[in-house]
Design a protein around this motif. Structure first.
Motif, PDB file in Angstrom:
ATOM      1  N   VAL A  93      -2.166  -4.813  -4.983  1.00 29.16           N
ATOM      2  CA  VAL A  93      -3.516  -4.770  -4.418  1.00 29.16           C
ATOM      3  C   VAL A  93      -4.281  -3.683  -5.166  1.00 29.16           C
ATOM      4  O   VAL A  93      -3.915  -2.511  -5.116  1.00 29.16           O
ATOM      5  CB  VAL A  93      -3.488  -4.458  -2.914  1.00 29.16           C
ATOM      6  N   ASN A 262       0.968  -5.014  -0.800  1.00 29.23           N
ATOM      7  CA  ASN A 262       1.394  -5.644   0.437  1.00 29.23           C
ATOM      8  C   ASN A 262       2.893  -5.882   0.313  1.00 29.23           C
ATOM      9  O   ASN A 262       3.370  -6.357  -0.731  1.00 29.23           O
ATOM     10  CB  ASN A 262       0.694  -6.997   0.645  1.00 29.23           C
ATOM     11  N   HIS A 282      -0.054  -2.987   9.517  1.00 31.59           N
ATOM     12  CA  HIS A 282      -0.381  -2.381   8.219  1.00 31.59           C
ATOM     13  C   HIS A 282       0.487  -1.162   7.956  1.00 31.59           C
ATOM     14  O   HIS A 282       0.698  -0.319   8.834  1.00 31.59           O
ATOM     15  CB  HIS A 282      -1.875  -2.083   8.082  1.00 31.59           C
ATOM     16  N   ILE A 324       4.192  -9.601   7.295  1.00 30.61           N
ATOM     17  CA  ILE A 324       3.353  -8.978   6.271  1.00 30.61           C
ATOM     18  C   ILE A 324       3.074  -7.539   6.673  1.00 30.61           C
ATOM     19  O   ILE A 324       2.548  -7.274   7.758  1.00 30.61           O
ATOM     20  CB  ILE A 324       2.023  -9.723   6.082  1.00 30.61           C
ATOM     21  N   TRP A 326       0.727  -5.108   5.572  1.00 26.97           N
ATOM     22  CA  TRP A 326      -0.471  -5.019   4.748  1.00 26.97           C
ATOM     23  C   TRP A 326      -0.693  -3.595   4.237  1.00 26.97           C
ATOM     24  O   TRP A 326      -0.405  -2.621   4.926  1.00 26.97           O
ATOM     25  CB  TRP A 326      -1.694  -5.460   5.542  1.00 26.97           C
ATOM     26  N   GLU A 329      -5.171  -0.817   4.803  1.00 24.99           N
ATOM     27  CA  GLU A 329      -6.039  -1.272   5.900  1.00 24.99           C
ATOM     28  C   GLU A 329      -7.082  -0.230   6.253  1.00 24.99           C
ATOM     29  O   GLU A 329      -8.247  -0.559   6.516  1.00 24.99           O
ATOM     30  CB  GLU A 329      -5.189  -1.602   7.137  1.00 24.99           C
ATOM     31  N   GLY A 335      -5.817  -4.634   1.554  1.00 25.96           N
ATOM     32  CA  GLY A 335      -4.659  -5.499   1.343  1.00 25.96           C
ATOM     33  C   GLY A 335      -4.817  -6.848   2.004  1.00 25.96           C
ATOM     34  O   GLY A 335      -4.423  -7.885   1.441  1.00 25.96           O
ATOM     35  N   ALA A 336      -5.385  -6.889   3.190  1.00 19.08           N
ATOM     36  CA  ALA A 336      -5.579  -8.149   3.909  1.00 19.08           C
ATOM     37  C   ALA A 336      -6.559  -9.052   3.179  1.00 19.08           C
ATOM     38  O   ALA A 336      -6.364 -10.275   3.095  1.00 19.08           O
ATOM     39  CB  ALA A 336      -6.084  -7.860   5.325  1.00 19.08           C
ATOM     40  N   TYR A 339      -4.773 -10.496   0.158  1.00 16.96           N
ATOM     41  CA  TYR A 339      -3.814 -11.530   0.556  1.00 16.96           C
ATOM     42  C   TYR A 339      -4.523 -12.851   0.848  1.00 16.96           C
ATOM     43  O   TYR A 339      -4.121 -13.919   0.365  1.00 16.96           O
ATOM     44  CB  TYR A 339      -3.034 -11.067   1.787  1.00 16.96           C
ATOM     45  N   GLU A 357      -1.556  -9.968  14.319  1.00 19.81           N
ATOM     46  CA  GLU A 357      -1.162  -8.637  13.870  1.00 19.81           C
ATOM     47  C   GLU A 357      -1.067  -7.697  15.063  1.00 19.81           C
ATOM     48  O   GLU A 357      -1.891  -7.751  15.984  1.00 19.81           O
ATOM     49  CB  GLU A 357      -2.184  -8.066  12.885  1.00 19.81           C
ATOM     50  N   ASP A 406      -6.197  -7.031  10.291  1.00 23.08           N
ATOM     51  CA  ASP A 406      -5.753  -7.608   9.024  1.00 23.08           C
ATOM     52  C   ASP A 406      -5.667  -9.125   9.060  1.00 23.08           C
ATOM     53  O   ASP A 406      -5.510  -9.763   8.012  1.00 23.08           O
ATOM     54  CB  ASP A 406      -4.399  -7.019   8.617  1.00 23.08           C
TER      55      ASP A 406
END
Length: 468
Positions: A93, A262, A282, A324, A326, A329, A335-336, A339, A357, A406
């Protein structure tokens, strides 16, 4: 699970009829019995608590661009492998890094007093050595909007709005505009810096950091949060007729382009391995505490949930359970977003059948909420989940949801979502502060969370119908 139940479950799987995609597909008796068995095992299992202990003790804070973040990524990879996930991998990321340095403030007039502060995410630095200026008080962001443009030249804008406490955290959004956008407004009004009451519900002398709406680089003016007692102190000084002058020294650093990750682990489905049920939290955290409630708890709950299902079922659920963790965040769902963008680009977004999440601390789950795009023919499945969570104190709740911060980029692309609503009455006492540490987490609440999440994840992965 006894032998008779195993034989019955195998027989059901082998003889299960096929259904049209728009049919009302029941949740089988065997699936419900297995979900109850998993729930009852989870409520006695301390795996999530132990995972969280390891993360917060052996790694600690995990702010992007720091050694702690790198250690957290390695910890996530190693822990998922040790727990027996079938597939463990990472995805890069790209982001712009930022870290804090010096943070000091003191009242100079009418009397010398030290203040407890912290820089908001991506705050720019003051001049080296700091700046000295009179503060101008505004009770809310809306009040600052009413000031004439340029009228605060040479001053520091001080917003003192207080966040209200609610079980579901409803006061956060209303108060948070001062943190996210206040720096822009302060600059427009000519201010040298922005000072806000921390966006939190506690009365401890711990300032709350948090993100601003800056994707990279710096805020328009230095942006700082005061601990709530210090904010009250300034308000009282103003109430006595004083015009406080303060010295503020914030030194931060833009790290430029960096790469975080991630971290992803999968329990592969037995029949539909390409269809995934997403759960997670996260992995990054702010640097003030050790990221226990935000969001080490969510990381641990998700990891423990998938592991418990793997270890206590004779056959894997139909679909893959994808955990996941993440990255980044806290600085803006970075990161989300990466993805979701990657899944949209490679055409696999449709394989995400449902997700959620855990990112609201470690309080007990009390409600189950579903997104509006879940089809009427799948609502009975969510109702069944809520019913099986009933012994845990969970009830079915109305209202739309994106399934957690996320999950928002995935939800925006049409992925159905559930919200396992946690009691966040004290969450914003700890959120983004030095007090976000492992000792604040109740192991009984962690067990209850895993029990509820296990019901959701197992049924979502085992039920053969579509949630859309």
């Amino acid at each position: 699970m006894n032998q008779i139940k195993i034989v019955a479950l195998v027989a059901f799987i082998l003889t299960a009829p096929t259904f049209a995609s728009n049919s009302l597909i029941p949740v089988s008796k065997e699936t419900k019995e297995m979900a109850v068995s998993l729930r009852d095992k989870a409520i006695k299992d301390d795996s999530a608590y132990e995972i969280l202990k390891s993360l917060t003790t052996e790694v600690g804070a995990r702010h992007p661009g720091t050694p702690g973040e790198k250690a957290g990524i390695e910890w996530g990879i190693n822990k998922l492998k040790a727990l027996g996930f079938d597939k463990v991998y990472t995805e890069d990321v790209k982001m712009n890094g930022w870290v804090r340095g010096i943070e000091t403030a003191e009242v100079l007039i009418p009397s010398y007093q030290k203040l407890t502060i912290t820089a908001l995410g991506r705050s720019k630095s003051t001049p080296e050595g700091g700046l000295e200026a009179q503060i101008v008080h505004f009770e809310s962001y809306a009040d600052l909007e009413k000031a004439a443009d340029g009228s605060l030249k040479g001053k520091i804008a001080f917003i003192s709005n207080r966040m209200e406490r609610f079980k579901n955290g409803a006061g956060y959004g209303r108060a948070n505009i001062a943190r996210s956008k206040g720096h822009e407004l302060a600059a427009k009004k000519g201010a040298e810096a922005l000072l806000i009451r921390s966006i939190g519900t506690d009365d401890h002398r711990n300032p709350h950091t948090g993100a601003t709406n800056v994707a990279m680089g710096y805020t328009m003016v230095p942006a700082v949060a005061l601990s709530n007692p210090d904010a009250d102190q300034l308000v009282r000084l103003i109430g006595y007729g004083h015009s406080p002058k303060i010295r503020l020294n914030i030194q931060t650093k833009d790290l430029g382009a960096i790469v975080t990750k991630n971290v992803i682990g999968e329990m592969t489905g037995r029949e539909l391995p390409n269809e995934v049920v997403v759960i997670g939290g996260h992995l990054d955290s702010w640097d003030l505490g050790t990221g226990a409630v935000d969001d080490g708890a969510g990381v641990a709950i998700a990891m423990a949930t998938a592991t418990l299902i793997k270890n206590n079922t004779e056959m894997r659920p139909r679909r893959t359970i994808r955990v996941i963790l993440w990255g980044a965040e806290e600085l803006g769902l970075i990161g989300a977003r990466a993805y979701a963008k990657a899944r949209e680009a490679d055409g696999t977004i449709a394989n995400h059948v449902i997700g959620s999440e855990s990112d609201f601390g470690a309080g007990p789950v009390y409600g189950l909420q579903s997104s509006d795009n879940i089809s009427e023919n799948a609502m009975h499945v969510v109702d069944t989940m809520a019913g099986l969570m009933g012994e845990l104190g969970v009830t079915r709740r109305s209202g739309n949801t994106s399934g957690g911060p996320d999950m928002m980029p995935l939800a925006a692309l049409g992925v159905p979502a559930l919200n396992l609503m946690q009691d966040g009455t004290d969450y914003f006492d700890l959120h983004h502060t030095p007090d976000d540490t492992f000792d604040k987490v109740n192991p009984e609440h962690m067990r209850q969370n895993v029990a509820a999440w296990t019901v959701f994840a197992f049924i979502a992965a085992e039920w053969p119908g579509s949630f859309k």
